[in-house]
Design a protein around this motif. Sequence first.
Motif, short mmCIF file in Angstrom:
data_model
loop_
_atom_site.label_atom_id
_atom_site.label_comp_id
_atom_site.label_asym_id
_atom_site.label_seq_id
_atom_site.Cartn_x
_atom_site.Cartn_y
_atom_site.Cartn_z
N LEU A 37 36.84 33.32 41.15
CA LEU A 37 37.50 34.54 41.75
C LEU A 37 36.73 35.06 42.98
N VAL A 38 37.27 35.86 43.88
CA VAL A 38 36.80 36.23 45.00
C VAL A 38 35.42 36.96 44.48
N GLN A 39 34.42 36.76 45.40
CA GLN A 39 33.11 37.32 45.31
C GLN A 39 32.75 38.27 46.30
N ASP A 40 33.38 38.54 47.33
CA ASP A 40 32.79 39.38 48.60
C ASP A 40 32.44 40.90 48.06
N ALA A 41 31.77 41.51 48.84
CA ALA A 41 31.18 42.98 48.29
C ALA A 41 32.16 43.89 48.33
N ALA A 42 33.15 43.87 48.93
CA ALA A 42 34.18 44.82 48.75
C ALA A 42 35.06 44.57 47.38
N THR A 43 35.21 43.18 47.04
CA THR A 43 35.68 43.27 45.72
C THR A 43 34.82 43.53 44.67
N VAL A 44 33.76 43.14 44.68
CA VAL A 44 32.66 43.56 43.55
C VAL A 44 32.84 45.24 43.34
N ASP A 45 32.45 45.84 44.58
CA ASP A 45 32.26 47.33 44.63
C ASP A 45 33.62 47.97 43.83
N ALA A 46 34.71 47.42 44.28
CA ALA A 46 35.94 47.97 43.54
C ALA A 46 36.40 47.83 42.27
N ALA A 47 35.81 46.65 41.56
CA ALA A 47 35.84 46.22 40.37
C ALA A 47 34.86 47.08 39.68
N LEU A 48 33.66 47.43 40.15
CA LEU A 48 32.66 48.18 39.54
C LEU A 48 33.22 49.66 39.52
N ASP A 49 33.76 50.25 40.66
CA ASP A 49 34.01 51.42 40.51
C ASP A 49 35.13 51.70 39.57
N ARG A 50 36.16 50.72 39.24
CA ARG A 50 37.20 50.79 38.24
C ARG A 50 36.66 51.06 36.98
N PHE A 51 35.48 50.85 36.49
CA PHE A 51 34.68 50.88 35.37
C PHE A 51 33.69 52.19 35.38
N GLY A 52 33.57 52.71 36.55
CA GLY A 52 32.55 53.98 36.73
C GLY A 52 30.93 53.46 36.80
N ARG A 76 31.18 47.15 30.10
CA ARG A 76 31.99 47.49 31.36
C ARG A 76 31.88 46.67 32.37
N VAL A 77 30.73 46.04 32.49
CA VAL A 77 30.24 45.04 33.58
C VAL A 77 31.20 43.72 33.23
N ALA A 78 31.18 43.40 32.06
CA ALA A 78 31.87 42.20 31.69
C ALA A 78 33.32 42.22 31.75
N LEU A 79 33.90 43.37 31.64
CA LEU A 79 35.16 43.77 31.63
C LEU A 79 35.48 43.99 33.31
N ALA A 80 34.58 44.32 33.96
CA ALA A 80 34.92 44.62 35.56
C ALA A 80 35.52 43.00 36.19
N ARG A 81 34.89 42.21 35.43
CA ARG A 81 35.36 40.86 35.97
C ARG A 81 37.21 40.70 36.03
N LEU A 82 37.75 41.34 35.09
CA LEU A 82 39.05 41.53 34.82
C LEU A 82 39.79 42.32 36.22
N ALA A 83 39.10 43.34 36.51
CA ALA A 83 39.62 44.27 37.89
C ALA A 83 39.51 43.39 39.13
N GLN A 88 39.61 54.19 28.51
CA GLN A 88 40.57 54.72 29.26
C GLN A 88 40.80 53.94 30.44
N ALA A 89 39.71 53.55 31.20
CA ALA A 89 39.72 52.60 32.19
C ALA A 89 40.24 51.21 31.96
N LEU A 90 39.71 50.60 30.80
CA LEU A 90 40.22 49.34 30.28
C LEU A 90 41.79 49.35 29.96
N ASP A 91 42.18 50.42 29.38
CA ASP A 91 43.73 50.67 28.89
C ASP A 91 44.51 50.81 30.35
N ALA A 92 44.14 51.33 31.35
CA ALA A 92 44.74 51.50 32.71
C ALA A 92 44.75 50.03 33.16
N LEU A 93 43.71 49.49 33.26
CA LEU A 93 43.75 48.02 33.97
C LEU A 93 44.71 47.11 33.13
#
Length: 199
Positions: A99-114, A133-140, A163-168
């Motif tokens: 999957l895409v590994q750039d900083a913006a993608t990582v930051d956005a995925a982490l933000d989805r899970f607080g 949450r870190v493991a699940l952020a991969r899905l984001a 709530q974050a997981l269910d929204a995703l």
Amino acid sequence: MDPSAPALQLNALACRRGTRLLFRGVNLTMSAGDLVWLRGRNGSGKTSLLRLAAGLGRPAQGEVVRPGGTPVLLGHTNALKDELTVAESLHFLLGVHGLVQDAATVDAALDRFGLANRRHQRIGQLSQGQRRRVALARLAASRSRTPWLLDEPHDGLDAEGTQALDALLAEHLRCGGSVLMASHQAPSLPGRVLDLDAP
């Protein structure tokens, strides 16, 4: 992928562990937007079924057809190294799964899970729920509509993480993805049931 085409098919699937037959005759066809709750008592073969669906083993009988592409499997364990930071861990997981590994993608995925404010914290310093949450952020960070195979994804999560997981999950389903989820608790989203304890 054609939205009307199956995303994943299990045809007369059987699984053995040693001499013990875990299950047999399992049939399932999943299409875009499907959520299937995989139920069963402990030891009934839920994790084994997910692994077979992901292509990580060979069934004793039957076949797995993956017209939607190779599914994304998120296991019960988080597969994180204590010495890495949160951002490094997610970057590594994304790379392993192509999957895409750039900083913006990582930051956005982490933000989805607080987790944006913990990106430099080491995994070893996190609670069990934060690790999940870190493991699940991969899905984001996954932008494809390939099926998601999830083994007890809500384990260890608090109300905010749930709530974050269910929204995703809801977003993935709306975008034409599908989810096969093993869980001892009923999902909050509508779907079907595949019960390995059923006669």
